[in-house]
Design a protein around this motif. Sequence first.
Motif, PDB file in Angstrom:
ATOM      1  N   HIS A  34      -5.635  -5.766   2.440  1.00 33.54           N
ATOM      2  CA  HIS A  34      -5.631  -6.982   3.246  1.00 33.54           C
ATOM      3  C   HIS A  34      -5.474  -8.561   2.332  1.00 33.54           C
ATOM      4  O   HIS A  34      -6.788  -8.142   2.828  1.00 33.54           O
ATOM      5  CB  HIS A  34      -5.443  -6.882   4.716  1.00 33.54           C
ATOM      6  N   GLY A  35      -4.303  -8.750   2.050  1.00 28.27           N
ATOM      7  CA  GLY A  35      -5.014 -10.688   1.614  1.00 28.27           C
ATOM      8  C   GLY A  35      -4.515 -10.615   2.718  1.00 28.27           C
ATOM      9  O   GLY A  35      -4.612 -13.105   2.592  1.00 28.27           O
ATOM     10  N   GLY A  36      -4.211 -11.367   3.597  1.00 22.99           N
ATOM     11  CA  GLY A  36      -3.662 -12.335   5.026  1.00 22.99           C
ATOM     12  C   GLY A  36      -2.588 -12.647   5.237  1.00 22.99           C
ATOM     13  O   GLY A  36      -2.304 -13.241   5.853  1.00 22.99           O
ATOM     14  N   ALA A  37      -2.151 -11.808   3.938  1.00 25.32           N
ATOM     15  CA  ALA A  37      -0.047 -12.431   4.740  1.00 25.32           C
ATOM     16  C   ALA A  37       0.700 -11.282   4.933  1.00 25.32           C
ATOM     17  O   ALA A  37       1.948 -10.937   4.861  1.00 25.32           O
ATOM     18  CB  ALA A  37       0.607 -12.623   3.540  1.00 25.32           C
ATOM     19  N   GLY A  38      -0.090 -10.252   5.634  1.00 23.17           N
ATOM     20  CA  GLY A  38       0.438  -8.319   6.256  1.00 23.17           C
ATOM     21  C   GLY A  38       0.643  -7.495   5.484  1.00 23.17           C
ATOM     22  O   GLY A  38       0.125  -7.801   4.267  1.00 23.17           O
ATOM     23  N   VAL A  39       1.098  -6.217   5.342  1.00 21.25           N
ATOM     24  CA  VAL A  39       0.276  -5.106   4.566  1.00 21.25           C
ATOM     25  C   VAL A  39       2.072  -4.546   4.468  1.00 21.25           C
ATOM     26  O   VAL A  39       2.697  -4.466   5.617  1.00 21.25           O
ATOM     27  CB  VAL A  39      -0.453  -4.560   4.434  1.00 21.25           C
ATOM     28  N   GLY A  52      -2.337  -1.528  -9.202  1.00 20.29           N
ATOM     29  CA  GLY A  52      -2.713  -2.297 -10.239  1.00 20.29           C
ATOM     30  C   GLY A  52      -1.765  -3.837  -9.746  1.00 20.29           C
ATOM     31  O   GLY A  52      -0.567  -3.745  -9.766  1.00 20.29           O
ATOM     32  N   ARG A  53      -1.835  -4.275 -11.190  1.00 22.00           N
ATOM     33  CA  ARG A  53      -1.126  -6.452 -10.352  1.00 22.00           C
ATOM     34  C   ARG A  53       0.450  -5.945 -11.682  1.00 22.00           C
ATOM     35  O   ARG A  53       0.232  -4.891 -12.091  1.00 22.00           O
ATOM     36  CB  ARG A  53      -2.277  -7.601 -11.806  1.00 22.00           C
ATOM     37  N   GLY A  54       1.437  -6.327 -10.604  1.00 25.70           N
ATOM     38  CA  GLY A  54       2.658  -6.389 -10.426  1.00 25.70           C
ATOM     39  C   GLY A  54       2.974  -4.784  -9.691  1.00 25.70           C
ATOM     40  O   GLY A  54       4.055  -4.719  -9.679  1.00 25.70           O
ATOM     41  N   LEU A  55       2.275  -3.849  -9.643  1.00 25.14           N
ATOM     42  CA  LEU A  55       2.444  -2.576  -8.261  1.00 25.14           C
ATOM     43  C   LEU A  55       1.697  -3.066  -7.261  1.00 25.14           C
ATOM     44  O   LEU A  55       1.364  -3.613  -6.450  1.00 25.14           O
ATOM     45  CB  LEU A  55       2.433  -1.669  -9.708  1.00 25.14           C
ATOM     46  N   ALA A  56       1.325  -1.511  -7.218  1.00 30.76           N
ATOM     47  CA  ALA A  56       0.769  -1.399  -5.756  1.00 30.76           C
ATOM     48  C   ALA A  56      -0.655  -1.860  -5.402  1.00 30.76           C
ATOM     49  O   ALA A  56      -1.048  -2.225  -6.887  1.00 30.76           O
ATOM     50  CB  ALA A  56       0.271  -0.357  -5.431  1.00 30.76           C
ATOM     51  N   HIS A  57      -0.633  -2.689  -4.313  1.00 28.68           N
ATOM     52  CA  HIS A  57      -2.414  -3.068  -4.421  1.00 28.68           C
ATOM     53  C   HIS A  57      -3.257  -2.055  -3.539  1.00 28.68           C
ATOM     54  O   HIS A  57      -4.452  -2.133  -3.855  1.00 28.68           O
ATOM     55  CB  HIS A  57      -2.731  -4.586  -3.222  1.00 28.68           C
ATOM     56  N   VAL A  60      -7.895   1.959   3.263  1.00 29.48           N
ATOM     57  CA  VAL A  60      -7.004   1.719   2.274  1.00 29.48           C
ATOM     58  C   VAL A  60      -5.799  -0.055   3.104  1.00 29.48           C
ATOM     59  O   VAL A  60      -7.168  -0.772   1.920  1.00 29.48           O
ATOM     60  CB  VAL A  60      -6.148   2.328   2.012  1.00 29.48           C
ATOM     61  N   ALA A  61      -5.503   0.398   3.723  1.00 30.27           N
ATOM     62  CA  ALA A  61      -4.327  -0.833   4.322  1.00 30.27           C
ATOM     63  C   ALA A  61      -5.217  -2.600   4.227  1.00 30.27           C
ATOM     64  O   ALA A  61      -5.847  -3.356   3.969  1.00 30.27           O
ATOM     65  CB  ALA A  61      -3.709  -1.500   5.260  1.00 30.27           C
ATOM     66  N   ARG A  62      -6.580  -2.044   5.346  1.00 24.08           N
ATOM     67  CA  ARG A  62      -7.327  -3.438   5.679  1.00 24.08           C
ATOM     68  C   ARG A  62      -8.686  -3.642   4.380  1.00 24.08           C
ATOM     69  O   ARG A  62      -8.586  -4.750   4.389  1.00 24.08           O
ATOM     70  CB  ARG A  62      -8.687  -2.630   6.556  1.00 24.08           C
ATOM     71  N   VAL A  81       0.965  -0.863  -0.078  1.00 26.92           N
ATOM     72  CA  VAL A  81      -0.101  -0.168   0.148  1.00 26.92           C
ATOM     73  C   VAL A  81       1.099   0.859   0.128  1.00 26.92           C
ATOM     74  O   VAL A  81       1.441   1.191   1.039  1.00 26.92           O
ATOM     75  CB  VAL A  81      -1.066  -0.017   1.003  1.00 26.92           C
ATOM     76  N   ILE A  82       0.957   2.268  -1.216  1.00 28.23           N
ATOM     77  CA  ILE A  82       1.793   3.319  -1.096  1.00 28.23           C
ATOM     78  C   ILE A  82       0.996   4.560  -0.840  1.00 28.23           C
ATOM     79  O   ILE A  82      -0.446   4.454  -0.642  1.00 28.23           O
ATOM     80  CB  ILE A  82       1.893   3.564  -2.603  1.00 28.23           C
ATOM     81  N   GLY A  83       1.247   5.860  -0.600  1.00 28.13           N
ATOM     82  CA  GLY A  83       0.578   6.802  -0.512  1.00 28.13           C
ATOM     83  C   GLY A  83       1.264   7.834   0.072  1.00 28.13           C
ATOM     84  O   GLY A  83       2.495   7.618   0.111  1.00 28.13           O
ATOM     85  N   GLY A  84       0.076   9.383  -0.713  1.00 28.53           N
ATOM     86  CA  GLY A  84       1.351  10.460  -0.553  1.00 28.53           C
ATOM     87  C   GLY A  84      -0.165  11.635  -0.739  1.00 28.53           C
ATOM     88  O   GLY A  84      -0.755  11.130  -0.755  1.00 28.53           O
ATOM     89  N   GLY A  85       0.407  12.850  -0.610  1.00 25.47           N
ATOM     90  CA  GLY A  85      -0.417  14.014  -0.766  1.00 25.47           C
ATOM     91  C   GLY A  85      -0.961  13.289  -2.300  1.00 25.47           C
ATOM     92  O   GLY A  85      -0.469  13.408  -3.373  1.00 25.47           O
TER      93      GLY A  85
END
Length: 581
Positions: free
Chosen positions: A93-98, A64-69, A88-90, A48-52
């Motif tokens: 989350h796919g069960g393996a951490g963020v 998208g696939r191959g980059l951020a979830h 966003v993280a919740r 999970v990425i982010g900023g302003g």
Amino acid sequence: MTRLFNDPTAFADEALDGFVAAHRRWVRPVTGGVVRAGATPAGQVAVVIGGGSGHYPAFSGLVGRGLAHGAAVGNVFASPSAQQIRSVARAAHGGAGVLLMYGNYAGDVLHFGQAAERLTGEGVEARTFAVTDDISSAGPEETAKRRGIAGDLPVFKAAAAAAERGLPLDDVLAVAERANARTRSFGIAFSGCTLPGADHPLFTVAQARMAVGLGIHGEPGIGEEPLPTADEAARLLVTSLLAELPDDVEGPDRQRAAVILNGLGSVKYEELFVVYRTVAELLTDAGVEIVDPEVGELVTSFDMAGISLTLTWLDDDLEALWRAPADTPAFRKGALGTPEPVRAEPVIAEETDDLAAPEGSDASRRAAAVVLDVLDALAATVDAHVGELGRIDAVAGDGDHGIGMQRGSTAARRAAVDTHALGAGAGTVLVRAADAWADKAGGTSGALWGSMLRAVGTTLGDEDAPTAARVADGVRQASAAVRRLGGAEVGDKTMVDVLVPFADTLAAATAEGVPLAAAWDRAAGAAEAAAAATADLLPRKGRARPHAEKSLGTPDAGAHSLSLITRAVHGVLNDHIGEAI
């Protein structure tokens, strides 16, 4: 300049709405940002990425696939709040951490760190990582202080591709650390950017000159030089980066590098190609093998006229991760299999506190009414000075302090009114106002003002009528919270330079038995003197630090806004002499 907007304070939200409407094949909206249209595969680490806002295609365009979830999206040039990031993280989350990833800016560090703590407390394993690629923002002996600019992309990409392999969370983090250690960026600009609703750019560059070492939030560069030709600009970028190689890269000869020539907003693609022809020639002459170069707008700053060059020095594994396929709205590489089906789920609703509020005592509810007047005065003061605060902040920062304070104070006042109507006491009213401020303002000031209001509210509680001594204790707790959270101390040219003498003076006066209004008056005077004195300080924290000399003669924006607010609150307390607070 930015010409197309409605209400400037709604710009970021409306832009995100339009982005989602245009890219439903890749993303779906959640509170605080976007996640992939398809679910994160079970057992895969979510990046999970982010900023302003204001940096498109960073950050939402890289989901998208191959980059951020997922991507948490803050207001214009302001970090998303901890609540937005958590939401966003919740969802991702796919069960393996963020793994939470962001550029190294004070507000992002605060909010992503808080989000990680909350996620961990809820049973979601979380790590954070800040990108530090900009060589102009700190020397090689202080790489941890460097900000993240266009190097965000290759570092995000490496971590995300590692997650796609199914690596566990700590291994994905290790990949991000290795990619970041091998990434360097440097930029130049020819004019500053203009925020939506503003009538002037955050900084200007004299005709026939360029700013060297700019930031992506409109921060001015570290110096100016004559306007170059395209070939001269390419030479400056390349020689600056080749002069500082990663520790484990002995020299550029026979080395491989991912290369990004990034446009910051209004430099057109044809201009970028003219520059890149010489970038490629110079790197090749130095013995560098260029791997899958990218030329275009990848991390922007609204309409800033500028460019940056990023080199990520590759080993075999980093090269494989850089070349790995990706499919996002703004970045595509290689070919992936059949697209994942778009989930037809409704937008995830924002998680809010229960509509009910703990009922306060009669005395505390009366005090809460005074708190509403205080927040009214606070918001009115910010509204009256929003332009001034932005101009002060733009001297050596990004110019968003005024609008951030305006968003936060408006949200705090609204939340306080709603909470008071439920019968809450002063403590709960302030705590919910604090959460609203932090959530809607984002950025460093949002996190710090949220912590201040929460500290005062927690100290006051909902049972007893607040005494002068308890109010003073709450302010002292707020001072401690801000120093603990932000890491600043007196002398760093931040709001702490005002908050500490204000809190100490208030505590001393109330300990002498001085009534609250008179004690607050004395403390507000100390705050005003301290704020004025910050004009003579050099900043040692935050975005202004690389431009320390520029800020001499100008007070710190956060210190100045706090002093204005303390004086406005004194007016309210004077009006309520003899009442419950």
